[in-house]
Scaffold this active site. Structure first.
Site, mmCIF file in Angstrom:
data_model
loop_
_atom_site.group_PDB
_atom_site.id
_atom_site.type_symbol
_atom_site.label_atom_id
_atom_site.label_comp_id
_atom_site.label_asym_id
_atom_site.label_seq_id
_atom_site.Cartn_x
_atom_site.Cartn_y
_atom_site.Cartn_z
ATOM 1 N N HIS A 8 0.821 -1.211 0.000
ATOM 2 C CA HIS A 8 0.000 0.000 0.000
ATOM 3 C C HIS A 8 0.860 1.268 0.000
ATOM 4 C CE1 HIS A 8 -3.200 -2.759 0.798
ATOM 5 N NE2 HIS A 8 -2.707 -3.095 1.980
ATOM 6 N N HIS A 48 -7.168 -4.913 -1.125
ATOM 7 C CA HIS A 48 -6.510 -6.192 -1.393
ATOM 8 C C HIS A 48 -7.255 -6.938 -2.495
ATOM 9 C CE1 HIS A 48 -6.228 -5.149 2.944
ATOM 10 N NE2 HIS A 48 -4.954 -5.268 2.674
#
Lengths: 331, 331
Positions: free
Chosen positions: B55, B217
């Site tokens: 991320h 995700h």
């Protein structure tokens, strides 16, 4: 084509407007002409830049205190017309002259050159510096001589800082040329990019293929090869730069730049390899920049830029700046 | 798989090391444990965060003055183990307590919770806040309750600023919870992402397909649809947020966040649409952030976050910070 857009023919104007709307207190936007300027204009030499869109945050993302006074965007990968550049000059000129930072592409050279002539007819003093930092190929599809790529960001920073100090036009130009003489870059691409007006990738690359030295408009580089580990890619890029310019025993600024679709995780890994290689070669790193500074729409890949520093360039590089895409805080 | 990497199993560590090597004067890196900490540690409450890697710049990119004291990365999309978190707590604890900012995923809740218990056994005062800003779905693949996404960056900023002011642990926690209560986000994806260890996209999306509310995700959102113009996408995202929280007659901070492979040009266009829609609804924008703040490897798409502001949150949002991924200059 999956892009966050409305009408592809309006994408550049809407993007520039969207940038301005994020910084309404700091930037102004001139519709249709795609000019972004600083709201708070200093009584100083103005520094402007521009070129085809599709390289965001270059150029408009560097408009602000300590960098550019205006940026002019053309259509995607296409030089802004002289009327836009002339209007930008008019907007930023405070009677102390205007420095234009131009990347070495034929369209930009022609259009910025023509605007300089028009401005001079109106007694505005205009000087131009041309960035040609890409060592990949001697000539290219849209350029006679080397292309200008991510090193342009360093030139914006150095020229902008010098102008902010209150230097005269000739001194600002000298500082920019001093930077340009010490900057070298080279890139590598892992994918093509999709022009909004075309709607599909400009060309295909195989699943395991990369191209070293590909230009920021997808112009040919030095040939295709198979994807290699980051360590080898970093070594390849760095050696091309070091073969062209002797950075040994120097202090340098480093930029590891993403081309638009490459995540930061990968750029951090590339930076690790670059830093380790520079350490092996005893080239001292003064400051490092990792991120998306000069992109090619949704191209995957990266470029590497080095700038050799002396005391003057260090001071100008460290000078505070406040722009959407680059902020340097006062020490 | 075309990624700028060496060994996929070492990608996270090499990326964290590469980040630290870009800021050697400001950050430290603990090898193998993938902890990034501030070099200059204030005598104050420490704020830490972390979670699965992939991320970037979240979380390590927000370590620095005015935001986090440490960030701990797990493997890609996988929570850091308690030993890493415990070691990070040990490194940053100055005896004034530690606030942990945790995103609402089961693995993170468990591992950070376990570390908090261990720390308390060593008489370190630890408090936790949980970010669950994503309004897309009530429960998700890896979470009971809402997921935590890009709004986490605002929580880092608010908690970090409060701690920097010298506030007590309970006050820092209160400020963070005050921010959390006023933050809502939702995202949309245009492509899957490729885990380095897997080497191919997690799933396929058709050429014209997008998914509103997809998790960071790749967890399911609210369903697939055809790609729409940016204006309609912005409206869809905003309306989901406004349906969940009443921002009318508020002043807000806005974040238009890229998921990794979406160029700034497109994020600027999305911002234009968001700003125009907020204006129509008479929601006043105080500050806007456009860029890649919380990504999902090489996923294409974006998310939108709003935070309702009052005087305290404005002051904390405006407070200077100096981190790799977010810098706010002193006024």
């Amino acid at each position: 084509m999956k892009k966050l857009m409305n009408d592809p023919s309006k994408a550049v104007g809407e993007a520039m407007e969207g940038l301005q709307l994020a910084y309404p207190d700091k930037l102004t936007y001139t519709p249709d002409l795609e000019i972004i300027t600083r709201k708070e204009k200093g009584d100083k030499v103005a520094v402007i830049s521009g070129g085809g869109a599709g390289h965001e945050p270059l150029h408009a993302g560097y408009v602000g205190i300590g960098m550019l006074d205006a940026a002019i965007a053309g259509n995607v990968f296409s030089s802004p017309s002289p009327d836009r550049i002339t209007e930008a000059i008019r907007q930023v000129n405070k009677g102390k002259g205007v420095l234009m930072v131009v990347k070495n592409y034929s369209g930009d050279i022609m259009n910025f050159g023509f605007s300089a002539e028009l401005a001079e007819m109106d007694d505005v003093e205009v000087e131009t510096v041309v960035v040609k930092d890409d060592v990949a190929v001697p000539d290219s599809t849209y350029s006679t001589g080397r292309r200008g790529i991510a090193g342009t960001v360093f030139v914006h920073k150095i020229a902008g800082a010098k102008a902010e100090q209150g230097a005269a036009l000739k001194e600002v130009k000298q500082a920019a040329e001093h930077a340009i003489a010490n900057i070298r870059s080279v890139g590598m691409a892992m994918s093509s990019c999709t022009l909004p007006s075309v709607g599909k990738p400009g060309f295909e690359m195989a699943d395991n293929e990369i191209e070293i030295g590909m230009g920021i408009h997808g112009e040919p580089g030095v040939g295709r090869s198979e994807i290699k580990p980051a360590k080898e890619l970093a070594k390849d890029l760095l050696e091309r730069i070091l073969k062209d310019y002797d950075y040994s025993e120097s202090e340098v600024a480093v930029m590891v730049n993403g081309l638009g679709a490459t995540p930061l995780m990968e750029l951090y890994i590339m930076n690790r390899e670059v830093q380790n290689l520079l350490k092996d070669r005893e080239i001292k790193v003064y400051k490092t920049f990792v991120g998306n500074f000069c992109t090619s729409l949704d191209m995957a890949g990266c470029s590497l830029t080095l700038m050799k520093l002396d005391d003057e360039l260090k001071e100008l590089l460290d000078a505070p700046c406040d722009t959407p895409a680059l902020k340097i805080l006062d020490k």
